[in-house]
Design an enzyme around this catalytic site. Structure first.
Site, PDB file in Angstrom:
ATOM      1  N   GLU A   1       0.823  -1.211   0.000  1.00  0.00           N
ATOM      2  CA  GLU A   1       0.000   0.000   0.000  1.00  0.00           C
ATOM      3  C   GLU A   1       0.856   1.260   0.000  1.00  0.00           C
ATOM      4  OE1 GLU A   1      -3.065   0.327  -0.587  1.00  0.00           O
ATOM      5  OE2 GLU A   1      -3.644  -1.771  -0.487  1.00  0.00           O
TER       6      GLU A   1
ATOM      7  N   TYR B   1      -6.039   6.579   4.524  1.00  0.00           N
ATOM      8  CA  TYR B   1      -6.227   5.549   3.498  1.00  0.00           C
ATOM      9  C   TYR B   1      -5.453   4.280   3.825  1.00  0.00           C
ATOM     10  CZ  TYR B   1      -5.629   2.727  -0.584  1.00  0.00           C
ATOM     11  OH  TYR B   1      -5.591   1.634  -1.410  1.00  0.00           O
TER      12      TYR B   1
ATOM     13  N   ASP C   1      -9.331   4.555  -2.596  1.00  0.00           N
ATOM     14  CA  ASP C   1      -8.318   4.961  -3.561  1.00  0.00           C
ATOM     15  C   ASP C   1      -9.020   5.521  -4.789  1.00  0.00           C
ATOM     16  OD1 ASP C   1      -9.324   2.748  -4.869  1.00  0.00           O
ATOM     17  OD2 ASP C   1      -7.381   1.755  -5.129  1.00  0.00           O
TER      18      ASP C   1
ATOM     19  N   CYS D   1     -14.820  -0.493 -14.314  1.00  0.00           N
ATOM     20  CA  CYS D   1     -15.308   0.877 -14.152  1.00  0.00           C
ATOM     21  C   CYS D   1     -14.163   1.857 -14.389  1.00  0.00           C
ATOM     22  CB  CYS D   1     -15.906   1.049 -12.754  1.00  0.00           C
ATOM     23  SG  CYS D   1     -16.873   2.558 -12.533  1.00  0.00           S
TER      24      CYS D   1
ATOM     25  N   CYS E   1     -19.556  -1.122 -18.788  1.00  0.00           N
ATOM     26  CA  CYS E   1     -20.731  -1.201 -17.912  1.00  0.00           C
ATOM     27  C   CYS E   1     -21.493  -2.513 -18.066  1.00  0.00           C
ATOM     28  CB  CYS E   1     -21.661  -0.023 -18.194  1.00  0.00           C
ATOM     29  SG  CYS E   1     -20.950   1.593 -17.763  1.00  0.00           S
TER      30      CYS E   1
ATOM     31  N   CYS F   1     -20.355  -5.044 -15.623  1.00  0.00           N
ATOM     32  CA  CYS F   1     -20.241  -4.597 -14.233  1.00  0.00           C
ATOM     33  C   CYS F   1     -21.330  -5.202 -13.352  1.00  0.00           C
ATOM     34  CB  CYS F   1     -20.323  -3.079 -14.171  1.00  0.00           C
ATOM     35  SG  CYS F   1     -20.128  -2.424 -12.495  1.00  0.00           S
TER      36      CYS F   1
ATOM     37  N   CYS G   1     -26.425   1.275 -10.315  1.00  0.00           N
ATOM     38  CA  CYS G   1     -25.593   2.445 -10.613  1.00  0.00           C
ATOM     39  C   CYS G   1     -26.427   3.589 -11.177  1.00  0.00           C
ATOM     40  CB  CYS G   1     -24.495   2.057 -11.598  1.00  0.00           C
ATOM     41  SG  CYS G   1     -23.361   3.411 -11.986  1.00  0.00           S
TER      42      CYS G   1
END
Length: 364
Positions: free
Chosen positions: A52, A133, A151, A204, A211, A214, A220
């Site tokens: 990270e 984060y 993120d 995405c 889409c 997804c 959405c």
């Protein structure tokens, strides 16, 4: 219906995302995938934390190789804590944001001293160099805590699902509030965080999102409105300021003079050829020579080194000279062999200076 509308919708959306992740999860060197987790494997907090920190402002593809090198040198937090800071800075070269390398080392020492990583967001947040984060990411992924790190990928997914149209950076507050609602629902928090990261990276996407592939399509709001690429809404970018400077390539045989930057500030603790300060206007010869490391016959090399930092773009002229016989390096200066600069904590802009100086010298 947006996933922000009610807890049942969020729960259904989480299930759909996790089902997608169980099939499509990326294989990453620091990740324990869903199948391995289901079989009882657990992530190593050290590896999660290291990845990270490395991934901040850097691509997954670039980090993968460097991550393996770090683990080879320092396979656990105790090994990293015992390492020399200069060695860590040298290995970090090219990853940028060098304060992260210093904080990485300080954090490793703090964790080794306490006997391991804390397992809560608050405990992780108290460690050196660990922000909101990173604390949420390590808590969720390594310890399955109910946190959701936001993120760029997760930010984009949530902004689109909930159709959050407040421009960034102000919109981040609303996106994080929505992320908190998602984090409090269900289980498999670590898998869910990584699933959203993968969804943003693979499906995405910022441009031309897939889409139809997804799992969140039905929830959405941006997809329902027919304009997913509108989100997240971004405020117009301010023009990046330009700065100018002169770097001095002082040689003695096969060695070049390098100077260590102060520990705090931009490129703190890193080695660079001496230079003028970096400012908005160009340097005259007389002004620049007042900052030269030695009285010598300086010659300007053709061309410039250009390097883009987060908040400004830098252009450097390179002046070269051979050191006088009586020259002695200063307190924070060393002679480094030009063929062994990889063993020095030289940042990206320093490597560009070295490459240009070598190229121009060959043509001279």
């Amino acid at each position: 219906m947006s996933a922000a509308d009610d807890p049942q919708t969020i729960s259904a959306a989480r299930t759909a995302v996790l089902d997608w992740y169980d099939t499509h999860a990326r294989a990453l060197p620091w990740r324990v995938g869903p199948a391995a987790r289901a079989a009882g494997a657990r992530p190593d907090p050290y590896r999660v934390w290291l990845s990270e920190i490395m991934l901040q402002q850097t691509t997954v593809a670039f980090v993968a190789e460097r991550y393996a090198r770090f683990l080879e040198k320092w396979p656990d937090v105790a090994a990293l804590a015992a390492a020399d800071l200069d060695e860590v800075l040298t290995e970090w070269a090219g990853l940028g944001y060098y304060a992260r390398a210093r904080n990485l080392h300080a954090c490793a020492r703090a964790v080794a001293e306490r006997g391991g990583f804390p397992d809560s967001v608050a405990g992780l947040r108290a460690l050196p160099g660990v922000g909101d984060y990173t604390a949420a990411a390590v808590a969720a992924i390594a310890f399955d805590a109910g946190a959701l790190p936001v993120d760029a990928n997760i930010e984009r997914v949530i902004a689109r699902v909930a159709a959050i149209d407040t421009p960034l950076p102000r919109g981040k507050t609303e996106i994080k509030a929505e992320a908190t609602r998602w984090a409090r629902s269900g289980d498999r928090h670590g898998d869910f965080a990584q699933a959203l990261m993968d969804l943003g990276a693979m499906v995405c996407k910022p441009r031309k999102p897939a889409c139809m592939l997804c799992p969140l399509r039905g929830a959405c709001a941006a997809y329902a409105a027919g304009d997913p690429e509108r989100y997240p809404v971004k405020a117009p970018k301010a023009e990046r300021p330009a700065r100018r400077g002169v770097a001095f390539w002082l040689t003695r045989g096969d060695a070049v003079l390098l100077r260590r930057n102060p520990e705090t500030g931009l490129l703190g603790g890193m080695m660079l050829p001496p230079s003028t300060p970096w400012r908005g206007e160009a340097w005259s010869e007389g002004e620049a020579l007042a900052h030269a490391p030695a009285h010598a016959e300086w010659h300007a090399l053709p061309g410039q080194v250009r390097h883009v930092f987060t908040h400004f773009a830098l252009s450097l002229d390179i002046w070269r000279a051979e050191a006088p016989a009586d020259f002695m390096p200063g307190e924070n200066e060393i002679w480094a062999h030009r063929d062994r600069l990889d063993a020095v904590a030289l940042p990206g802009v320093g490597r560009k200076i070295a490459a240009m100086a070598a190229k121009r010298s060959e043509k001279a």
